[in-house]
Design an enzyme around this catalytic site. Structure first.
Site, PDB file in Angstrom:
ATOM      1  N   ASP A   1      -0.169   5.052   0.829  1.00  0.00           N
ATOM      2  CA  ASP A   1      -0.610   6.174   1.794  1.00  0.00           C
ATOM      3  C   ASP A   1      -0.645   5.465   3.239  1.00  0.00           C
ATOM      4  O   ASP A   1      -1.473   4.696   3.404  1.00  0.00           O
ATOM      5  CB  ASP A   1      -1.973   6.986   1.561  1.00  0.00           C
ATOM      6  CG  ASP A   1      -1.746   7.736   0.293  1.00  0.00           C
ATOM      7  OD1 ASP A   1      -2.404   7.444  -0.882  1.00  0.00           O
ATOM      8  OD2 ASP A   1      -0.776   8.733   0.246  1.00  0.00           O
TER       9      ASP A   1
ATOM     10  N   ASP B   1       0.931  -0.903  -0.041  1.00  0.00           N
ATOM     11  CA  ASP B   1       0.122   0.060  -0.066  1.00  0.00           C
ATOM     12  C   ASP B   1       0.975   1.384  -0.027  1.00  0.00           C
ATOM     13  O   ASP B   1       2.142   1.070   0.349  1.00  0.00           O
ATOM     14  CB  ASP B   1      -1.129   0.078   1.367  1.00  0.00           C
ATOM     15  CG  ASP B   1      -1.393   1.376   1.258  1.00  0.00           C
ATOM     16  OD1 ASP B   1      -2.551   1.715   0.627  1.00  0.00           O
ATOM     17  OD2 ASP B   1      -1.563   1.682   2.753  1.00  0.00           O
TER      18      ASP B   1
HETATM   19  C1  XBP Z   1      -5.201   6.325   0.571  1.00  0.00           C
HETATM   20  C2  XBP Z   1      -6.473   7.043  -0.188  1.00  0.00           C
HETATM   21  C3  XBP Z   1      -6.097   8.078  -1.396  1.00  0.00           C
HETATM   22  C4  XBP Z   1      -5.299   9.311  -0.530  1.00  0.00           C
HETATM   23  C5  XBP Z   1      -5.504  10.512  -1.352  1.00  0.00           C
HETATM   24  O1  XBP Z   1      -4.780   5.537  -0.500  1.00  0.00           O
HETATM   25  O2  XBP Z   1      -7.324   7.073  -0.063  1.00  0.00           O
HETATM   26  O3  XBP Z   1      -7.433   8.458  -1.636  1.00  0.00           O
HETATM   27  O4  XBP Z   1      -5.928   9.680   0.528  1.00  0.00           O
HETATM   28  O5  XBP Z   1      -4.808  10.216  -2.744  1.00  0.00           O
HETATM   29  P1  XBP Z   1      -3.936   4.150  -0.078  1.00  0.00           P
HETATM   30  P2  XBP Z   1      -5.952  10.751  -4.076  1.00  0.00           P
HETATM   31  O6  XBP Z   1      -3.789   3.953   1.556  1.00  0.00           O
HETATM   32  O7  XBP Z   1      -4.768   3.063  -0.658  1.00  0.00           O
HETATM   33  O8  XBP Z   1      -2.585   4.350  -0.698  1.00  0.00           O
HETATM   34  O9  XBP Z   1      -6.297  12.055  -3.705  1.00  0.00           O
HETATM   35  O10 XBP Z   1      -4.621  10.680  -5.157  1.00  0.00           O
HETATM   36  O11 XBP Z   1      -6.830   9.787  -4.050  1.00  0.00           O
HETATM   37 MG    MG Z   2      -3.059   3.224   3.128  1.00  0.00          MG
END
Ligand code: XBP
Ligand code: MG
Length: 236
Positions: free
Chosen positions: A10, A8
């Site tokens: 974020d 993953d």
């Molecule tokens: C986390 C999310 C993303 C980010 C924002 O993604 O939900 O939407 O918060 O990025 P993950 P974007 O944990 O699956 O990596 O604005 O590009 O969506």
């Molecule tokens: Mg995440």
């Protein structure tokens, strides 16, 4: 046997939400002349929805700020999100978003032991490349055999779609892979695709439901900075 690590982004590769995405959203709102401001605690609630465009729509539903709704809502949301992504890209390029403890170490160990690497994330592809480029150099983008990101699948996490997309790209079965996630939505997606999952929590996700996690850790650990198991859950 373990053939691939699926990461993953974020909250897992880097702690991107509170001081990264949230700030980029607020900068984009100001740039667009909107008086919207997502505080740290308001953003915690908005993380219930994955995907930046989906999160903006959710905010409009929940808080219905006083503004003249545009004719074309899709175009309006897409434009705001593009501005936000540009702001986030600038933060990455300035080196403001470092990798979390143990991430680089584990990536290198995987590469030297022949374990393949992939990414399964809700964020935008540009953000993945920018994060890797800023922290590991351009070549690091090529370390990942599959980068499954953002709108490449119709349904975002907790739906398993992005993990199915990555498994197809790797041509591996779930049993040959291990997912590393940070959130309830993330583990739900990985487990939905039948993939064993290790969770490293962060400020926004520490109290979420990680049922089925192989382990719940504070981070992946560095020499001299051992990781700690936070909950006793074993495999389900
Ligand atoms: C986390 C999310 C993303 C980010 C924002 O993604 O939900 O939407 O918060 O990025 P993950 P974007 O944990 O699956 O990596 O604005 O590009 O969506
Ligand atoms: Mg995440």
């Amino acid at each position: 046997s373990l053939n691939a690590l699926i990461w993953d982004v974020d909250g897992t590769l880097a702690d991107t939400e509170r001081d990264g995405h949230r700030v980029a959203f607020n900068e984009a709102f100001a740039e667009a002349g909107l008086d919207w401001h997502w505080s740290e605690e308001r953003y915690a609630g908005l993380l219930a929805v994955t995907g930046g465009k989906e999160r903006i729509r959710y905010f409009l539903q929940q808080d219905a700020p006083t503004f003249e709704p545009p004719e074309d809502m899709d175009a309006f949301v897409a434009d705001l999100h593009a501005r936000k992504t540009a702001r986030f890209a600038a933060m990455l390029a300035e080196g403001r978003i470092p990798l979390r403890p143990g991430v680089e170490r584990l990536l290198q160990e995987a590469r030297s032991s022949g374990v393949r690497l992939a990414i399964a994330t809700t964020t935008s592809p540009a953000n993945v490349e920018g994060l890797l480029r800023a922290n590991l150099g351009e070549a690091a983008i090529g370390w990942f055999q599959v980068i499954g990101a953002g709108d490449v699948v119709p349904d975002k996490k907790p739906a398993p779609d992005i993990y199915h997309h990555v498994l197809e790209g790797l041509d591996l079965s779930p049993a040959e892979c291990l997912a590393i996630e940070d959130s309830g939505h993330g583990i739900a997606a990985a487990r939905g695709a039948g993939i064993g999952t290790v969770v490293t929590v962060n400020g926004y996700t520490a109290d979420e439901d990680f049922t089925g996690a192989l382990a719940v850790l504070d981070h992946l650990g560095e020499p001299g900075q051992p990781c700690r198991t936070l909950r006793g859950e074993g495999p389900d």
